[in-house]
Motif scaffolding. Structure first.
Motif: not given
Lengths: 154, 91
Positions: A29-38, A86-98, A102-108
């Protein structure tokens, strides 16, 4: 092999297949968030099936149930989603790129508005006081801790 | 027969652990490595569970509990460390 041993074997094979699914998702899978989903779901399912096989084996062959194995199932099912969150939240807050697809980012917009709000209030209320700590810890960190300062009301 | 099938399951778990090790070493970002290490802990729990059936002993149940606890604590500590830069407040 009796029917119970077949049940044990089937449960163990299903658990092994789920662990392979988790590893393949982690690789492909391509990025951290989808890998965490898997991994967050497949590894929990693998552990549940393998521990179920072990529990059934000891209940069947020794005649007494090892309740600690069911305790492991409950514990893993409670803690692994929390760890993935917790891993996904820390990844997003340290601005790990999607991923680029990805065409929709609600948190941005939410995080951008939070950053602008904190910056505006800091500049308006304490122009020289809050500068040193925010500069020392970086922008993402200043957002996270902005709830602790008395001026902001997150 | 059951032992053969369970050995095959152990090989599947080892294969997926090797794939996780690839992600640990080659992961482009640090949260990738943390997620891979978390998955590696889960796979280790399953591995010890199958090993308990093969060796026909219940001596490893405490080890399984402790490994699960340490996997969760390690992932949580690493995530907090990545997010804030330190684990404990020193203000």
């Amino acid at each position: 092999m009796s029917a119970t041993e077949w049940l044990i074997a089937v449960l163990a094979v299903i658990g092994g297949l789920f662990s392979i699914v988790a590893a393949i998702g982690l690789i492909r899978l391509p990025d951290v968030y989808s890998r965490l989903h898997a991994t967050g779901k497949s590894s929990v399912t693998a552990v549940v099936f393998l521990m179920g096989a072990s529990f059934i084996y000891f209940a069947y062959s020794h005649g007494w149930a090892v309740w600690k194995l069911l305790l492991v199932i409950i514990f893993v099912a409670l803690t692994t989603p929390v760890a993935a969150l917790m891993i996904a939240r820390s990844a997003y807050r340290t601005r790990v790129p999607l991923d680029k697809r990805t065409h929709h980012d609600d948190l941005e917009s939410y995080y951008d508005s939070l950053a602008r709000e904190a910056q505006r209030k800091q500049a308006a209320h304490s122009p020289q006081q809050g500068k040193s700590r925010a500069d020392k810890r970086g922008t993402a960190d200043a957002e996270n801790r902005s709830g602790r300062t008395p001026q902001t009301n997150r | 027969m059951l032992n053969t099938i369970l050995t095959g399951v152990l090989m599947m778990i080892v294969l997926s652990a090797l794939l996780c090790c690839y992600r640990v070493f080659a992961g482009p970002t640090l949260p990738d490595r943390v997620a891979a290490l978390d998955t590696l802990g889960m796979l280790l729990i399953g591995f010890i569970g199958i090993l308990m059936i093969i060796q026909d002993t219940t001596a490893y149940t405490e080890i399984i509990l402790v490994v699960g606890l340490l996997a969760f604590a390690g992932s949580a500590a690493l995530a907090i460390f990545l997010e804030r830069g330190d684990l404990f407040e020193r203000d």
